[in-house]
Design a protein around this motif. Structure first.
Motif, PDB file in Angstrom:
ATOM      1  N   TYR A  52      -2.300  -7.651 -12.669  1.00  0.00           N
ATOM      2  CA  TYR A  52      -2.203  -8.213 -11.321  1.00  0.00           C
ATOM      3  C   TYR A  52      -1.845  -9.699 -11.396  1.00  0.00           C
ATOM      4  N   CYS A  53      -0.709 -10.023 -10.860  1.00  0.00           N
ATOM      5  CA  CYS A  53      -0.233 -11.426 -10.791  1.00  0.00           C
ATOM      6  C   CYS A  53      -0.148 -12.087 -12.163  1.00  0.00           C
ATOM      7  N   THR A  54       0.223 -11.321 -13.171  1.00  0.00           N
ATOM      8  CA  THR A  54       0.404 -11.908 -14.508  1.00  0.00           C
ATOM      9  C   THR A  54       1.835 -11.695 -14.973  1.00  0.00           C
ATOM     10  N   GLN A  81      -2.943  -2.515 -12.204  1.00  0.00           N
ATOM     11  CA  GLN A  81      -2.108  -3.425 -11.421  1.00  0.00           C
ATOM     12  C   GLN A  81      -2.755  -3.807 -10.094  1.00  0.00           C
ATOM     13  N   THR A 108       6.117 -14.673  -4.492  1.00  0.00           N
ATOM     14  CA  THR A 108       6.836 -14.368  -5.727  1.00  0.00           C
ATOM     15  C   THR A 108       7.988 -13.418  -5.425  1.00  0.00           C
ATOM     16  N   GLN A 109       7.708 -12.396  -4.636  1.00  0.00           N
ATOM     17  CA  GLN A 109       8.741 -11.414  -4.318  1.00  0.00           C
ATOM     18  C   GLN A 109       9.866 -12.022  -3.482  1.00  0.00           C
ATOM     19  N   ASN A 160      -3.187  -3.348  -1.507  1.00  0.00           N
ATOM     20  CA  ASN A 160      -4.284  -3.639  -2.424  1.00  0.00           C
ATOM     21  C   ASN A 160      -5.590  -3.649  -1.640  1.00  0.00           C
ATOM     22  N   PRO A 190      -5.849  -5.875  -7.819  1.00  0.00           N
ATOM     23  CA  PRO A 190      -6.500  -7.196  -7.907  1.00  0.00           C
ATOM     24  C   PRO A 190      -7.646  -7.210  -8.925  1.00  0.00           C
ATOM     25  N   ASN A 247       2.743  -4.160  -5.695  1.00  0.00           N
ATOM     26  CA  ASN A 247       1.422  -4.667  -5.306  1.00  0.00           C
ATOM     27  C   ASN A 247       0.873  -5.698  -6.287  1.00  0.00           C
ATOM     28  N   ALA A 248       1.503  -5.860  -7.449  1.00  0.00           N
ATOM     29  CA  ALA A 248       0.959  -6.746  -8.471  1.00  0.00           C
ATOM     30  C   ALA A 248       1.621  -8.118  -8.480  1.00  0.00           C
ATOM     31  N   ALA A 249       2.445  -8.388  -7.481  1.00  0.00           N
ATOM     32  CA  ALA A 249       3.071  -9.706  -7.351  1.00  0.00           C
ATOM     33  C   ALA A 249       2.892 -10.172  -5.912  1.00  0.00           C
ATOM     34  N   LEU A 250       2.590 -11.427  -5.759  1.00  0.00           N
ATOM     35  CA  LEU A 250       2.366 -11.972  -4.424  1.00  0.00           C
ATOM     36  C   LEU A 250       3.661 -11.986  -3.612  1.00  0.00           C
TER      37      LEU A 250
END
Length: 167
Positions: A165-167, A158, A106-107, A64, A160, A100-103
């Motif tokens: 992104y992160c939703t 997707q 989270t992964q 990102n 930042p 790239n859309a999850a921290l």
């Protein structure tokens, strides 16, 4: 798993699930898929290395652009170029945008088996339907529902600050 500093720089915890440490050159030879997880502004440095990978190798970019405080200014992206398209241009080959859309946290902690209620979705964008299919299968294997995010030009959704992104 490769590290620019050499195979000895790959942390042991990264290897505990069966990955092997390799030089960057060895890591791209005869591979079906290459996953790039490096700082966004460093991806262009891999163009020469990736030129040696087979043309049919699927290249997945997880980076990102957190401008400018982490990456400095990248004029094309600052002026509206879709980040993933810029990456593909820099590498001189097609890419898939995924993970790239999850921290990272989270992964590392939220992956669950397929069919689990509340399973988190990860968007996957690519211009090649086959490359997108491969990446979506891998996303599913990592414990997340793959979401077909369409062509690479739509991958801005997707990144930042964008809707997925992160939703």
């Amino acid at each position: 798993m490769a590290d620019a500093r050499g195979p000895e720089a790959v942390p042991d915890d990264v290897l505990e699930f069966g990955a092997r440490a390799a030089t960057p050159a060895a890591a791209v030879q005869d591979k079906d898929v290459i996953i790039l997880s490096i700082p966004f502004h460093r991806v262009p440095e891999l163009a020469g290395l990736l030129a040696s990978a087979p043309g049919e190798t699927v290249v997945i970019d997880t980076s990102n652009y957190y401008h400018p405080h982490l990456n400095g200014h990248i004029d094309a992206v600052d002026n509206g170029r879709v980040e993933s398209l810029w990456i593909a241009e820099q590498l001189g080959r097609p890419v898939v945008k995924a993970w790239n859309a999850a921290l990272a946290g989270t992964q590392q902690t939220k992956g669950v088996p397929a069919g689990t209620p509340g399973r988190i979705a990860i968007p996957v964008a690519a211009d090649s339907n086959e490359a997108r299919r491969v990446a979506m299968h891998l996303v599913d294997d990592t414990g997340f529902d793959p979401f077909d995010a369409g062509p690479l030009a739509d991958s801005w959704r997707q990144q930042p600050g964008a809707p997925a992104y992160c939703t």
